[in-house]
Write an enzyme that holds these catalytic residues in place. Structure first.
Site, PDB file in Angstrom:
ATOM      1  N   GLN A   1      78.991  12.306  11.516  1.00 52.22           N
ATOM      2  CA  GLN A   1      78.607  11.009  11.453  1.00 52.22           C
ATOM      3  C   GLN A   1      79.563  10.525  12.734  1.00 52.22           C
ATOM      4  O   GLN A   1      80.779  10.556  13.062  1.00 52.22           O
ATOM      5  CB  GLN A   1      78.646  10.215  10.375  1.00 52.22           C
ATOM      6  CG  GLN A   1      77.826  10.489   9.217  1.00 52.22           C
ATOM      7  CD  GLN A   1      76.314  10.278   9.271  1.00 52.22           C
ATOM      8  OE1 GLN A   1      76.110   9.634  10.373  1.00 52.22           O
ATOM      9  NE2 GLN A   1      75.525  10.811   8.508  1.00 52.22           N
TER      10      GLN A   1
ATOM     11  N   ASP B   1      70.073  13.788   2.866  1.00 49.92           N
ATOM     12  CA  ASP B   1      70.382  13.300   4.341  1.00 49.92           C
ATOM     13  C   ASP B   1      69.760  14.336   5.145  1.00 49.92           C
ATOM     14  O   ASP B   1      70.509  15.128   5.952  1.00 49.92           O
ATOM     15  CB  ASP B   1      71.975  12.886   4.412  1.00 49.92           C
ATOM     16  CG  ASP B   1      72.183  12.397   5.693  1.00 49.92           C
ATOM     17  OD1 ASP B   1      71.528  11.912   6.474  1.00 49.92           O
ATOM     18  OD2 ASP B   1      73.191  12.426   6.291  1.00 49.92           O
TER      19      ASP B   1
ATOM     20  N   CYS C   1      73.014   2.509  32.690  1.00 44.92           N
ATOM     21  CA  CYS C   1      73.244   3.581  31.686  1.00 44.92           C
ATOM     22  C   CYS C   1      72.197   3.035  30.489  1.00 44.92           C
ATOM     23  O   CYS C   1      71.755   2.046  30.214  1.00 44.92           O
ATOM     24  CB  CYS C   1      74.607   3.409  30.864  1.00 44.92           C
ATOM     25  SG  CYS C   1      74.857   4.564  29.821  1.00 44.92           S
TER      26      CYS C   1
ATOM     27  N   CYS D   1      83.860   3.284  28.482  1.00 40.75           N
ATOM     28  CA  CYS D   1      82.694   3.016  27.492  1.00 40.75           C
ATOM     29  C   CYS D   1      83.312   2.181  26.313  1.00 40.75           C
ATOM     30  O   CYS D   1      84.059   2.459  25.546  1.00 40.75           O
ATOM     31  CB  CYS D   1      82.228   4.449  26.754  1.00 40.75           C
ATOM     32  SG  CYS D   1      80.951   4.325  26.070  1.00 40.75           S
TER      33      CYS D   1
ATOM     34  N   CYS E   1      73.357   1.620  25.941  1.00 39.52           N
ATOM     35  CA  CYS E   1      73.672   0.515  25.503  1.00 39.52           C
ATOM     36  C   CYS E   1      72.779  -0.674  25.969  1.00 39.52           C
ATOM     37  O   CYS E   1      73.239  -1.708  26.713  1.00 39.52           O
ATOM     38  CB  CYS E   1      75.082   0.221  25.566  1.00 39.52           C
ATOM     39  SG  CYS E   1      76.229   1.234  24.729  1.00 39.52           S
TER      40      CYS E   1
ATOM     41  N   CYS F   1      68.282   8.891   9.699  1.00 38.30           N
ATOM     42  CA  CYS F   1      68.646   8.347  10.919  1.00 38.30           C
ATOM     43  C   CYS F   1      67.127   8.098  11.606  1.00 38.30           C
ATOM     44  O   CYS F   1      67.059   7.742  12.841  1.00 38.30           O
ATOM     45  CB  CYS F   1      69.292   9.377  11.708  1.00 38.30           C
ATOM     46  SG  CYS F   1      68.635  10.935  11.865  1.00 38.30           S
TER      47      CYS F   1
END
Length: 414
Positions: A251, A346, A68, A146, A71, A372
């Site tokens: 978020q 933002d 995957c 997950c 992560c 971000c």
């Protein structure tokens, strides 16, 4: 030809880097100090054997680890992993010749993601599976569990696979289920359904609505258009409860949101009027309104409408003035911002260079930048610094656990 190399550092996307005979070699899933062996192709060593592991290597917790793409850093101990994210921010600012205090990275725990984007595919045996993209590939990795997801979201995966089947009507459809856990249960917005052939048929819409009812979804929508709503999905922003528009931005992790909003509120305390630019449905607006009057602006008409509804849900707030306005094409000018002693912005990943130039020319004494994307933050920060602001401090936030992604909050003062 098999080669043995030593990892010397981590690249910005989270791959280990070794120095090969022909230059840098990127080695996924490795760590600094490790000795690795494998074949180098086009400057990469995929599937490397770890001959000498780092003392910072830990056991990954996801059954999809290594395949995957989500992560890819869960094999790294928390201390050096979080320090690396801070170092990424420091290095990005340095490229714009910016020096400031960069605080330790704010960590978030596993099992806290309230939003996921799950891709759906039908296998040759007819089974519908959900998952994430493989590393550097369009291939889908099936996901049944997950570790970063809120357990309440994870528990709905079997239902969501059934739901996805209704949206696989056309062979060119590649549905993505954008799932959000709200105060009122599960909200699902589906994108990626083939439209040129006429879109989703009435029969498949009814099939999807039936599954949504059986699963007690709060709402099901198709590319932002509601198909069925049993309950209006709501989220809490500070003291307010706000109806979440279908497909709207939110978020991903409440703990990360709280870390960012608390720092913004602390920075603007003492100001009578604060501008909240790129406000969405009010993530920062309502916490800010506990200490100051707020002028909020965003291009999303639905987000501003939701924000206005939320105003009536909370007590003890200062006044909020909200307007729908495209801040890329029509940024708020110094005249529009003349009453604002402080400004919070933002923007999306692309940053907000046009709006930043107007902020720089305003009379605000405090500016809080939330981002971000450290690269575009640094670019926008340079504009403010050249206008006389000082970047007082930056706080990295690890909203997307075990990924190379890092968010941040920066506080500027004249």
């Amino acid at each position: 030809m098999t080669t043995t190399l030593t990892i010397t550092r981590m690249a910005g996307q989270g791959d280990g880097v070794a120095e090969g005979e022909a230059g840098p070699v990127f080695v996924p899933l490795s760590l600094p100090g490790e000795t690795v062996r494998g074949e180098v192709r086009d400057g990469r060593m995929d599937g490397a054997e770890i001959l000498q592991p780092s003392p910072d290597r830990i056991a990954p917790v996801s059954p999809q680890y290594g395949d995957c793409g989500g992560c890819s850093l869960q094999h790294w101990a928390a201390g050096p992993y979080l320090a690396w994210k801070r170092d990424q921010v420091v290095a990005t600012l340095a490229r714009e010749r910016i020096e400031t205090e960069v605080e330790p990275t704010v960590a978030v725990p596993p099992g806290t993601r309230r939003r996921l984007a799950l891709h759906a595919r039908r296998l040759e045996d007819g089974r519908v599976v959900l998952g994430f993209k493989a590393r550097k590939s369009w291939r889908l990795v099936e996901v049944n569990t997950c570790p970063v997801a809120d357990p309440r979201l994870e528990a709905t995966f079997p239902l969501l696979a059934r739901l996805a089947g209704a949206f696989l009507e056309h062979p060119k459809s590649a549905p993505t289920l954008h799932v959000t856990w709200t105060l009122d249960g599960l909200d699902v917005d589906v994108t990626g359904v083939e439209r040129r052939s006429g879109g989703l048929s009435a029969d498949r819409q009814m099939q999807a609505i039936r599954v949504a009812g059986e699963g007690d979804l709060a709402r099901l929508s198709l590319a932002g258009e509601t198909l069925v709503m049993a309950r209006q999905p709501r989220v809490a922003f500070g003291p307010a409860t706000v109806p979440l528009p279908a497909g709207a931005f939110l978020q991903a992790v409440p703990e990360a949101e709280a870390a960012m909003t608390s720092r913004a509120v602390a920075a603007v305390k003492g100001a009578k009027t604060v501008a909240d630019l790129f406000c969405g449905a009010g993530t920062f607006t309502f916490p800010l309104a506990t200490v100051a009057r707020v002028i909020a602006a965003d291009a999303s008409v639905a987000g501003i409408a939701a924000l206005k509804v939320g105003i009536g849900s909370a007590k003890g707030m200062k006044a909020i003035e909200a307007q729908a306005r495209d801040l890329f094409r029509r940024p708020l000018t110094p005249f529009d911002l003349k009453a604002c002693e402080a400004i919070v912005f933002d923007p999306p990943r692309a940053g907000a260079i046009e709006q930043t130039a107007q902020i720089a020319a305003s009379k605000a004494s405090v500016v809080v930048g939330v981002s971000c994307n450290p690269q575009t933050f640094a670019r926008d920060a340079r504009v403010l610094i050249e206008a006389g602001f000082r970047l007082e401090r930056v706080t990295p936030v690890d909203q997307f656990l075990w990924s190379a992604h890092v968010e941040l909050v920066g506080v500027f003062r004249r």
